[in-house]
Scaffold this active site. Sequence first.
Site, PDB file in Angstrom:
ATOM      1  N   ASP A 111       3.138   0.780   3.605  1.00  0.00           N
ATOM      2  CA  ASP A 111       2.558   0.440   4.894  1.00  0.00           C
ATOM      3  C   ASP A 111       3.010  -0.983   5.208  1.00  0.00           C
ATOM      4  O   ASP A 111       2.466  -1.947   4.673  1.00  0.00           O
ATOM      5  CB  ASP A 111       1.026   0.552   4.803  1.00  0.00           C
ATOM      6  CG  ASP A 111       0.357   0.324   6.142  1.00  0.00           C
ATOM      7  OD1 ASP A 111       0.972  -0.330   7.006  1.00  0.00           O
ATOM      8  OD2 ASP A 111      -0.780   0.780   6.312  1.00  0.00           O
TER       9      ASP A 111
ATOM     10  N   ASP B 173       0.479   5.256   0.324  1.00  0.00           N
ATOM     11  CA  ASP B 173      -0.494   6.273   0.669  1.00  0.00           C
ATOM     12  C   ASP B 173       0.119   7.649   0.458  1.00  0.00           C
ATOM     13  O   ASP B 173       1.231   7.909   0.928  1.00  0.00           O
ATOM     14  CB  ASP B 173      -0.907   6.077   2.140  1.00  0.00           C
ATOM     15  CG  ASP B 173      -2.282   6.633   2.407  1.00  0.00           C
ATOM     16  OD1 ASP B 173      -2.638   7.626   1.745  1.00  0.00           O
ATOM     17  OD2 ASP B 173      -2.982   6.089   3.264  1.00  0.00           O
TER      18      ASP B 173
ATOM     19  N   ASP C  31       0.845  -1.200   0.000  1.00  0.00           N
ATOM     20  CA  ASP C  31       0.000   0.000   0.000  1.00  0.00           C
ATOM     21  C   ASP C  31       0.874   1.241   0.000  1.00  0.00           C
ATOM     22  O   ASP C  31       1.759   1.379   0.846  1.00  0.00           O
ATOM     23  CB  ASP C  31      -0.849   0.023   1.280  1.00  0.00           C
ATOM     24  CG  ASP C  31      -2.237  -0.504   1.024  1.00  0.00           C
ATOM     25  OD1 ASP C  31      -2.388  -1.322   0.104  1.00  0.00           O
ATOM     26  OD2 ASP C  31      -3.159  -0.101   1.771  1.00  0.00           O
TER      27      ASP C  31
END
Lengths: 316, 318
Positions: free
Chosen positions: A220, A89, A87
Amino acid sequence: MKVIFKEYYERATLELPYDMELREFAYQPFESESYVRHLSFSNEVELKAYLAKNVPLHLYYSSAKYQLPSAKEMEEKGWMGADIQFDLDADHFCNVKKFNFCPTCGQAVEGDVCPRDGTQAIEYVEVTKECIEKTKEKAIDLVEILEDDFGFKPKVYFSGNRGFHVIVECSGDCALLSSSDRKQIAEYVMEINVPKYRGEPGDPGWVGRQARGKSGVEIDEQVTTDVKRLVRIPGSIHGKSGLLVRRVELEKFEFSKEALSPLKGTGILMPFVSGEFELIGEKVKLREKTPIRLDIALALYASLKGLGELKIYEKG
Amino acid sequence: MGKIMTIMSLISVDKYPFLKPLEQVVRELHGISFYELISSNGKVLNEAKERVKRILDGQEPTPFKDYRDPALVFYTEMVILSAMGDKRVIDRVLQREAEGFVKDMSKEREDVFKEIVKLLGVPLEEKKISYHVGKRKIELVYAVNLLSYLSLIRGVRDEELNLSQLVLSQGYVFLSKQKLLKLIKYVTLERLSQSVRPITLSEVPETLRDIIALRQGKTPPCIEGLMAKKEKNQEEVKLLAVYKVNVGTDLGSLVSFLKRSGVENAEEYAKELLSSRRRYVVYSCEKMKEKGLCVADCGVKNPLQLYFGKAEETNKNL
């Protein structure tokens, strides 16, 4: 809003894994903070029939494959392996504009509750096009590491909100990688404890990458090391933006309503707050309690971000 | 095929007896069981005992190839370690043995070395890669595919073998000889550890009973006192249970102890204690004194030190 989502799912094309019968499905309904979990479907028709009756605000399947995906207890599910997920972000790569405001009086407030009205404050986080572009560059770096160093064939998805999901579909030994194995991969990607090399740009691995001036990609870590994670279903709508979770070719990716919204038409938004905001890469001026007609993608986005209430949707 | 056969014939199982499967060793005994053999063959047994003793003394053990039957000595050594059941002694001996084997491997001809590495279960592939350190070009010729590599280093706590410290390309981890030797030391250690299994008293040959006596002769007096007590309170039962876990008691014995002591859900409790073996340690002597449970001045800080003793002391009794 629920009607918009319902209509979308009636005609939606969802990108489902070839082994969907081994996956757990889950969704967050409208007007609920909790998830409905442990669902299992054999094919897309079954899933869509379910979604017609149970409209999701957020929709997921598990990165893990299970013998009994619908079992209520994790131990009973019988874990059979999992894809690898990364992930990225946007708020890791740039300073996003963030503030709390009162939806009643429209004033910026410190803390969670408006001191004047006693109303629960709304936190607005603005993700700019520039910020998504920076995240995209990092996603390109990640894909390069996964392909060149690990020999993986990753698929990249716009997360539907403010980043990218990179998935490596796994079977066999790859799927069976433990959480600590995945931690090794995550740390490599993030350049944690990588020695300082004095190599040349054409050298392999981090030796060459460092010589090319590249640095680690912040992901992440928890997502990557978790072997029982939920993945947003590509083709579903992100309930915090109204945008599609969509497979992308990073070089061609553009953060725009045209590329990412499944809706056509306009909407009337009743703003809770005044100010200029960047919505899906477009500057929009809002005036508190003054209805404004916007492209439906922008109106829905603003509404899901808490900036106002979507009053009317006129299909285009 | 012919070339591989030739290389295989160059690998000396006398030097690396752990590469010879126990089944083969037993087959070559022509009907005598391994336990019968170590019960009767004093020479092999003494050689193995002497070997453990020398290692614990910090002395160089006899090279395996110098024994008349290296594989028998090796497997007897493993039985001795199993019978001793002392984790620290086992770790120390196996560590030394693994180091010795890897040192010998490092001196082998390149093709023989690679073949041994493969026999150890490390799927080396014929790939090479190079990179620069300033002007100097470094070539890495040992490649292991990523997924196999990750499974090989599972549980290894050595930062130098972490992926981040290595050069990766196209799904392969490339290693220098120094790092490969480090890796195979862990792989060898793991392989040796699998040969040391807890064994029950009835399985231990008469000729090794002296070692068992050694293992059982050091129950701390405070623990003995508690064991002898008829009415034990909850804390005392827990203390004894933790002690039993610390000294390697198996699930069955632990459950029966807990049941005898009137613990409800004995099995569940025992499983919890065993699964969290690292988290529970028997009280220190200081704490035992505070609780009035200490009965003698043994000169140790924790009752477990009496049970396990110091490796150097254990060795005197071998």
